[in-house]
Design an enzyme around this catalytic site. Sequence first.
Site, mmCIF file in Angstrom:
data_model
loop_
_atom_site.group_PDB
_atom_site.id
_atom_site.type_symbol
_atom_site.label_atom_id
_atom_site.label_comp_id
_atom_site.label_asym_id
_atom_site.label_seq_id
_atom_site.Cartn_x
_atom_site.Cartn_y
_atom_site.Cartn_z
ATOM 1 N N PHE A 141 -17.475 -14.050 -14.652
ATOM 2 C CA PHE A 141 -16.655 -13.029 -15.306
ATOM 3 C C PHE A 141 -15.224 -13.177 -14.828
ATOM 4 C CE2 PHE A 141 -14.526 -8.982 -15.798
ATOM 5 C CZ PHE A 141 -14.767 -8.740 -17.139
ATOM 6 N N ASP A 157 -11.565 -17.261 -8.031
ATOM 7 C CA ASP A 157 -11.342 -15.903 -8.513
ATOM 8 C C ASP A 157 -11.918 -14.968 -7.458
ATOM 9 O OD1 ASP A 157 -11.628 -13.370 -9.605
ATOM 10 O OD2 ASP A 157 -12.115 -14.089 -11.617
ATOM 11 N N LYS A 169 -8.349 -5.927 -8.169
ATOM 12 C CA LYS A 169 -9.204 -4.817 -7.754
ATOM 13 C C LYS A 169 -8.737 -4.057 -6.500
ATOM 14 C CE LYS A 169 -13.235 -5.361 -10.489
ATOM 15 N NZ LYS A 169 -13.442 -6.608 -11.238
HETATM 16 C C1 LIG Z 1 -12.962 -7.271 -12.455
HETATM 17 C C2 LIG Z 1 -12.847 -8.734 -12.451
HETATM 18 C C3 LIG Z 1 -11.904 -9.402 -13.268
HETATM 19 C C4 LIG Z 1 -11.034 -8.678 -14.254
HETATM 20 O O1 LIG Z 1 -10.163 -7.782 -13.674
HETATM 21 P P1 LIG Z 1 -9.388 -6.701 -14.572
HETATM 22 O O2 LIG Z 1 -8.470 -6.027 -13.610
HETATM 23 O O3 LIG Z 1 -10.417 -5.792 -15.158
HETATM 24 O O4 LIG Z 1 -8.664 -7.452 -15.629
HETATM 25 C C5 LIG Z 1 -11.821 -10.777 -13.160
HETATM 26 N N1 LIG Z 1 -12.606 -11.464 -12.316
HETATM 27 C C6 LIG Z 1 -13.515 -10.873 -11.525
HETATM 28 C C7 LIG Z 1 -14.338 -11.683 -10.597
HETATM 29 C C8 LIG Z 1 -13.678 -9.492 -11.577
HETATM 30 O O5 LIG Z 1 -14.608 -8.893 -10.815
#
Ligand SMILES: *Cc1c(COP(=O)(O)O)cnc(C)c1O
Length: 396
Positions: free
Chosen positions: A138, A223, A252
């Site tokens: 994700f 990420d 986050k």
């Molecule tokens: C939450 C998340 C995203 C996206 O972040 P947003 O602030 O909602 O755009 C991307 N990568 C990972 C691993 C995430 O947990």
Amino acid sequence: MEDTEWMESADRVIANTYKRFPIVFESGQGAVLRDMEGREYTDFVAGIAVCNLGHANPGVAAALTEQAIKLFHVSNLFYTQPQIALAEKLVSLSFADRAFFCNSGAEANEAAIKLARKNFFDKGNFNRWRIVAMEQSFHGRTYATLSATGQKKVREGFEPILEGFDFVPFNDTEALKRQVSENTCAVLLELIQGEGGVLCASQKYIEDVRRFCDETGTILIFDEIQTGIGRTGRLFAYEHYDVTPDIMTLAKALGNGLPIGAMLATEDTARAFTPGSHASTFGGTPVITAAALEVLNQIERDNILESCGKTGAYFKERLIWLKDRYDIIEDVRGIGLMLGMRLKTAGSPIVDLCMKNGFLINCTQENILRFIPPLVITREQIDGLIDCLDHIFGEM
Ligand SMILES: *Cc1c(COP(=O)(O)O)cnc(C)c1O
């Protein structure tokens, strides 16, 4: 107005993109949230791994308000101290040499994708723009990041998606090696897939991927939007692996609930961004960066990483205790305070029962309960949830 009236109003006037629980929250402190009716909940979601230092954190609130009475915003046409101080801090605490600030995780990944492609464009390597990402990953909901996300449900209905993303199974070095070609500019992965179900990359896999990227001159992007900022008991999850990427994305928990994203990169990789390559109006604005700097300072000052490691180990032990009692639990996984429990049954009825008993938990991928509380959660609060789950499983 009653909470039910607020919820009816929301269903009428807010875009219908979220399935929400029927609670209107009003305040919080540490790992406890309070709704409009005064009911209290122990929070094991933390705004989806965001409020790592707890709700309404006094230090972050003070940093925010102190800056807010001085200066909100001047744009990135000028320098401001909080942004520079935050970049200095992030660079000193990580592998990276430079930071680009934005407002969310998706935006941080957008910056990473653009930077990776630009690196090869600058070298005259015009066909090297493909990115290999992982199944079940994700990376966000913008076009580039949903295109990089290895889950059909995120992409469906929005095609054509952005070109140039190839997917391979997670933790499979051979599959990765087969997929990477002379047209691949980068490999993008989460060290622990969060939305994917709290799946940890193996040590050997990450070492192999790093070595392979070095051999092929491919950029490695981690990420760490969910795993970063202390969630796993280290400031960044890559520290557990002792392997560094070329680019890392954060968001986050960096603002403990305030919107901020960051893309960090080595000097060698960051060089491809020059004035005009990329920008964000609100990126790194003084109020938010002052708050984020306090987040990082507080993690150091209050020994949050050490306590997260210990509390996480205790929590995992208690989850394993439950697993040994109930057949319905398939496995327990994760590290620090990023834990998951895979069930042989759907997780959402259990989430609902926990909520009725005053505990907020999350379910991902249908049958994986995910526990991502504020890092300041106590053992007593964890014991409370374990008792609750013990009751629920016992009656099933
Ligand atoms: C939450 C998340 C995203 C996206 O972040 P947003 O602030 O909602 O755009 C991307 N990568 C990972 C691993 C995430 O947990």
